[in-house]
Design a protein around this motif. Structure first.
Motif, PDB file in Angstrom:
ATOM      1  N   ASN A   1       0.832  -1.206   0.000  1.00 15.29           N
ATOM      2  CA  ASN A   1       0.000   0.000   0.000  1.00 15.29           C
ATOM      3  C   ASN A   1       0.866   1.256   0.000  1.00 15.29           C
ATOM      4  OD1 ASN A   1      -2.309  -1.544   0.049  1.00 15.29           O
ATOM      5  ND2 ASN A   1      -2.569  -1.389   2.263  1.00 15.29           N
ATOM      6  N   VAL A   2       1.922   1.254   0.795  1.00 15.90           N
ATOM      7  CA  VAL A   2       2.833   2.399   0.862  1.00 15.90           C
ATOM      8  C   VAL A   2       3.516   2.600  -0.488  1.00 15.90           C
ATOM      9  CG1 VAL A   2       4.909   3.324   1.965  1.00 15.90           C
ATOM     10  CG2 VAL A   2       3.178   2.154   3.350  1.00 15.90           C
ATOM     11  N   ASN A   3       4.019   1.523  -1.074  1.00 12.18           N
ATOM     12  CA  ASN A   3       4.660   1.625  -2.381  1.00 12.18           C
ATOM     13  C   ASN A   3       3.710   2.192  -3.429  1.00 12.18           C
ATOM     14  OD1 ASN A   3       7.226   0.742  -1.774  1.00 12.18           O
ATOM     15  ND2 ASN A   3       6.828  -1.375  -2.347  1.00 12.18           N
ATOM     16  N   LEU A   4       2.495   1.681  -3.499  1.00  8.75           N
ATOM     17  CA  LEU A   4       1.537   2.155  -4.491  1.00  8.75           C
ATOM     18  C   LEU A   4       1.148   3.615  -4.266  1.00  8.75           C
ATOM     19  CD1 LEU A   4      -0.748  -0.945  -4.987  1.00  8.75           C
ATOM     20  CD2 LEU A   4       0.826   0.066  -6.632  1.00  8.75           C
ATOM     21  N   ALA A   5       1.138   4.054  -3.021  1.00 15.65           N
ATOM     22  CA  ALA A   5       0.783   5.442  -2.717  1.00 15.65           C
ATOM     23  C   ALA A   5       1.762   6.425  -3.339  1.00 15.65           C
ATOM     24  CB  ALA A   5       0.703   5.653  -1.209  1.00 15.65           C
ATOM     25  N   VAL A   6       2.985   6.003  -3.576  1.00 16.67           N
ATOM     26  CA  VAL A   6       3.987   6.889  -4.183  1.00 16.67           C
ATOM     27  C   VAL A   6       4.350   6.422  -5.595  1.00 16.67           C
ATOM     28  CG1 VAL A   6       4.931   7.687  -1.990  1.00 16.67           C
ATOM     29  CG2 VAL A   6       5.909   5.650  -3.083  1.00 16.67           C
ATOM     30  N   GLY A   7       3.504   5.579  -6.193  1.00 12.48           N
ATOM     31  CA  GLY A   7       3.713   5.169  -7.568  1.00 12.48           C
ATOM     32  C   GLY A   7       4.752   4.092  -7.758  1.00 12.48           C
ATOM     33  N   GLN A   8       5.021   3.315  -6.748  1.00 15.36           N
ATOM     34  CA  GLN A   8       6.006   2.238  -6.834  1.00 15.36           C
ATOM     35  C   GLN A   8       5.294   0.903  -6.668  1.00 15.36           C
ATOM     36  OE1 GLN A   8       9.365   2.896  -7.356  1.00 15.36           O
ATOM     37  NE2 GLN A   8       8.676   4.992  -7.602  1.00 15.36           N
ATOM     38  N   GLY A   9       6.014  -0.151  -6.899  1.00  9.22           N
ATOM     39  CA  GLY A   9       5.476  -1.475  -6.604  1.00  9.22           C
ATOM     40  C   GLY A   9       4.756  -2.111  -7.774  1.00  9.22           C
ATOM     41  N   ASP A  10       3.886  -3.049  -7.425  1.00 12.47           N
ATOM     42  CA  ASP A  10       3.210  -3.881  -8.415  1.00 12.47           C
ATOM     43  C   ASP A  10       1.975  -3.190  -8.969  1.00 12.47           C
ATOM     44  OD1 ASP A  10       5.074  -5.870  -7.913  1.00 12.47           O
ATOM     45  OD2 ASP A  10       3.901  -6.669  -6.251  1.00 12.47           O
ATOM     46  N   LEU A  11       2.181  -2.314  -9.917  1.00  9.63           N
ATOM     47  CA  LEU A  11       1.091  -1.567 -10.521  1.00  9.63           C
ATOM     48  C   LEU A  11       1.053  -1.873 -12.009  1.00  9.63           C
ATOM     49  CD1 LEU A  11      -1.081   0.677 -10.382  1.00  9.63           C
ATOM     50  CD2 LEU A  11       0.746   2.291 -10.905  1.00  9.63           C
ATOM     51  N   GLN A  12      -0.108  -2.219 -12.501  1.00  8.85           N
ATOM     52  CA  GLN A  12      -0.273  -2.443 -13.931  1.00  8.85           C
ATOM     53  C   GLN A  12      -1.344  -1.495 -14.429  1.00  8.85           C
ATOM     54  OE1 GLN A  12      -1.019  -6.542 -14.863  1.00  8.85           O
ATOM     55  NE2 GLN A  12       0.920  -7.227 -14.025  1.00  8.85           N
ATOM     56  N   ALA A  13      -0.993  -0.681 -15.416  1.00  8.39           N
ATOM     57  CA  ALA A  13      -1.942   0.255 -16.006  1.00  8.39           C
ATOM     58  C   ALA A  13      -1.545   0.496 -17.449  1.00  8.39           C
ATOM     59  CB  ALA A  13      -1.939   1.572 -15.237  1.00  8.39           C
ATOM     60  N   THR A  14      -2.547   0.739 -18.280  1.00 12.36           N
ATOM     61  CA  THR A  14      -2.280   1.095 -19.674  1.00 12.36           C
ATOM     62  C   THR A  14      -2.134   2.616 -19.762  1.00 12.36           C
ATOM     63  OG1 THR A  14      -4.595   1.421 -20.265  1.00 12.36           O
ATOM     64  CG2 THR A  14      -3.711  -0.846 -20.445  1.00 12.36           C
ATOM     65  N   PRO A  15      -1.527   3.112 -20.829  1.00 10.62           N
ATOM     66  CA  PRO A  15      -1.473   4.570 -21.003  1.00 10.62           C
ATOM     67  C   PRO A  15      -2.866   5.204 -21.005  1.00 10.62           C
ATOM     68  CG  PRO A  15       0.105   3.523 -22.462  1.00 10.62           C
ATOM     69  CD  PRO A  15      -0.717   2.413 -21.839  1.00 10.62           C
ATOM     70  N   LEU A  16      -3.845   4.549 -21.597  1.00 10.11           N
ATOM     71  CA  LEU A  16      -5.201   5.098 -21.624  1.00 10.11           C
ATOM     72  C   LEU A  16      -5.803   5.153 -20.219  1.00 10.11           C
ATOM     73  CD1 LEU A  16      -7.503   6.244 -23.283  1.00 10.11           C
ATOM     74  CD2 LEU A  16      -8.286   3.909 -23.687  1.00 10.11           C
ATOM     75  N   GLN A  17      -5.562   4.133 -19.408  1.00  9.44           N
ATOM     76  CA  GLN A  17      -6.060   4.157 -18.030  1.00  9.44           C
ATOM     77  C   GLN A  17      -5.419   5.299 -17.246  1.00  9.44           C
ATOM     78  OE1 GLN A  17      -5.013   0.066 -17.147  1.00  9.44           O
ATOM     79  NE2 GLN A  17      -7.175  -0.527 -17.030  1.00  9.44           N
ATOM     80  N   LEU A  18      -4.126   5.501 -17.432  1.00 10.60           N
ATOM     81  CA  LEU A  18      -3.438   6.586 -16.731  1.00 10.60           C
ATOM     82  C   LEU A  18      -3.940   7.944 -17.211  1.00 10.60           C
ATOM     83  CD1 LEU A  18      -1.350   7.096 -14.553  1.00 10.60           C
ATOM     84  CD2 LEU A  18       0.419   6.990 -16.309  1.00 10.60           C
ATOM     85  N   ALA A  19      -4.162   8.095 -18.507  1.00 10.47           N
ATOM     86  CA  ALA A  19      -4.696   9.352 -19.036  1.00 10.47           C
ATOM     87  C   ALA A  19      -6.090   9.630 -18.480  1.00 10.47           C
ATOM     88  CB  ALA A  19      -4.733   9.314 -20.563  1.00 10.47           C
ATOM     89  N   THR A  20      -6.906   8.600 -18.369  1.00 11.27           N
ATOM     90  CA  THR A  20      -8.249   8.767 -17.806  1.00 11.27           C
ATOM     91  C   THR A  20      -8.172   9.179 -16.340  1.00 11.27           C
ATOM     92  OG1 THR A  20      -9.140   7.151 -19.366  1.00 11.27           O
ATOM     93  CG2 THR A  20     -10.462   7.609 -17.404  1.00 11.27           C
ATOM     94  N   ALA A  21      -7.254   8.584 -15.588  1.00 10.32           N
ATOM     95  CA  ALA A  21      -7.086   8.949 -14.183  1.00 10.32           C
ATOM     96  C   ALA A  21      -6.641  10.407 -14.048  1.00 10.32           C
ATOM     97  CB  ALA A  21      -6.082   8.019 -13.506  1.00 10.32           C
ATOM     98  N   TYR A  22      -5.670  10.828 -14.847  1.00  8.27           N
ATOM     99  CA  TYR A  22      -5.206  12.221 -14.799  1.00  8.27           C
ATOM    100  C   TYR A  22      -6.333  13.184 -15.150  1.00  8.27           C
ATOM    101  CZ  TYR A  22      -0.191  12.084 -13.887  1.00  8.27           C
ATOM    102  OH  TYR A  22       1.029  11.972 -13.283  1.00  8.27           O
ATOM    103  N   SER A  23      -7.091  12.873 -16.190  1.00 10.45           N
ATOM    104  CA  SER A  23      -8.174  13.779 -16.571  1.00 10.45           C
ATOM    105  C   SER A  23      -9.258  13.825 -15.498  1.00 10.45           C
ATOM    106  CB  SER A  23      -8.765  13.388 -17.925  1.00 10.45           C
ATOM    107  OG  SER A  23      -9.419  12.144 -17.857  1.00 10.45           O
ATOM    108  N   THR A  24      -9.485  12.726 -14.809  1.00  7.79           N
ATOM    109  CA  THR A  24     -10.484  12.707 -13.734  1.00  7.79           C
ATOM    110  C   THR A  24     -10.057  13.628 -12.600  1.00  7.79           C
ATOM    111  OG1 THR A  24     -11.146  10.461 -14.321  1.00  7.79           O
ATOM    112  CG2 THR A  24     -11.713  11.221 -12.100  1.00  7.79           C
ATOM    113  N   VAL A  25      -8.793  13.592 -12.222  1.00  9.81           N
ATOM    114  CA  VAL A  25      -8.300  14.501 -11.181  1.00  9.81           C
ATOM    115  C   VAL A  25      -8.366  15.943 -11.682  1.00  9.81           C
ATOM    116  CG1 VAL A  25      -6.284  15.184  -9.810  1.00  9.81           C
ATOM    117  CG2 VAL A  25      -6.857  12.759 -10.067  1.00  9.81           C
TER     118      VAL A  25
END
Length: 189
Positions: A23-47
């Motif tokens: 949980n700590v690793n993911l909170a700072v963008g580290q660790g076992d994270l799988q995302a596509t560029p489109l998923q990341l773009a959607t997350a950024y636009s949502t914020v």
């Protein structure tokens, strides 16, 4: 062991149980994270949109051969994600600092860029393969806001290849000559 965990172990999706450290690793963008560029773009636009999750689409408008508008492309938001204004501001401040403040992971890349950039580098470690370079950015232009996500296989650190690629895309989007910038000139890791 739960059925889902057993299935993931069997197919190699996970090698160990989830821990609080994950949980700590993911909170700072580290660790076992799988995302596509489109998923990341959607997350950024949502914020960026204050929680309004946009529907990804290609294009803004359809024009005829003379450049006249035939159809404006507008997709309604899919849903609203609830988060506090203070949390959104903290995220935006962090993204802005990473792209503009001394020591920011992409500050060297975006030095002198005409518009404010809210962005973050990423480096995906790929076992024995060379690292994969990532960059995600939002530019809040009044008439041409944009989210850009770049990822470059075997590109190394995010500031080395993906962030310069994003700057080039943004320069094209905003019709900037950007002659003062040379891709690969970043010294920030």
């Amino acid at each position: 062991m739960a059925g889902t965990d057993a299935a993931l172990y069997a197919c190699g999706g996970i090698e160990r149980p989830w821990s609080q450290g994950d949980n700590v690793n993911l909170a700072v963008g580290q660790g076992d994270l799988q995302a596509t560029p489109l998923q990341l773009a959607t997350a950024y636009s949502t914020v960026a949109n204050g929680g309004r999750a946009v529907r990804p689409h290609l294009g803004q408008a359809v024009e005829d051969g003379a450049g006249r508008l035939v159809q404006q492309i507008r997709k309604p938001a899919r849903r609203k994600v609830e988060f506090s204004a203070a949390n959104r501001q903290a995220i935006m401040d962090g993204l802005r600092g990473a792209a503009s403040e001394k020591g920011g992971t992409s500050a060297d890349v975006f030095r002198g860029f005409r518009y404010p950039v809210y962005g973050k580098t990423g480096t995906a470690e790929r076992g024995l393969s060379p690292d994969q370079s990532w960059y995600a950015a939002y530019v809040p232009h009044p008439t041409r806001p944009i989210v850009v996500v770049t990822t470059i296989e075997k590109g190394g650190f995010g500031a080395e290849t993906a962030a310069p690629a994003a700057r080039l895309i943004l320069s094209e989007w905003f019709h900037l000559s950007d002659r003062s910038f040379h891709a690969g000139s970043s010294q920030t890791r």
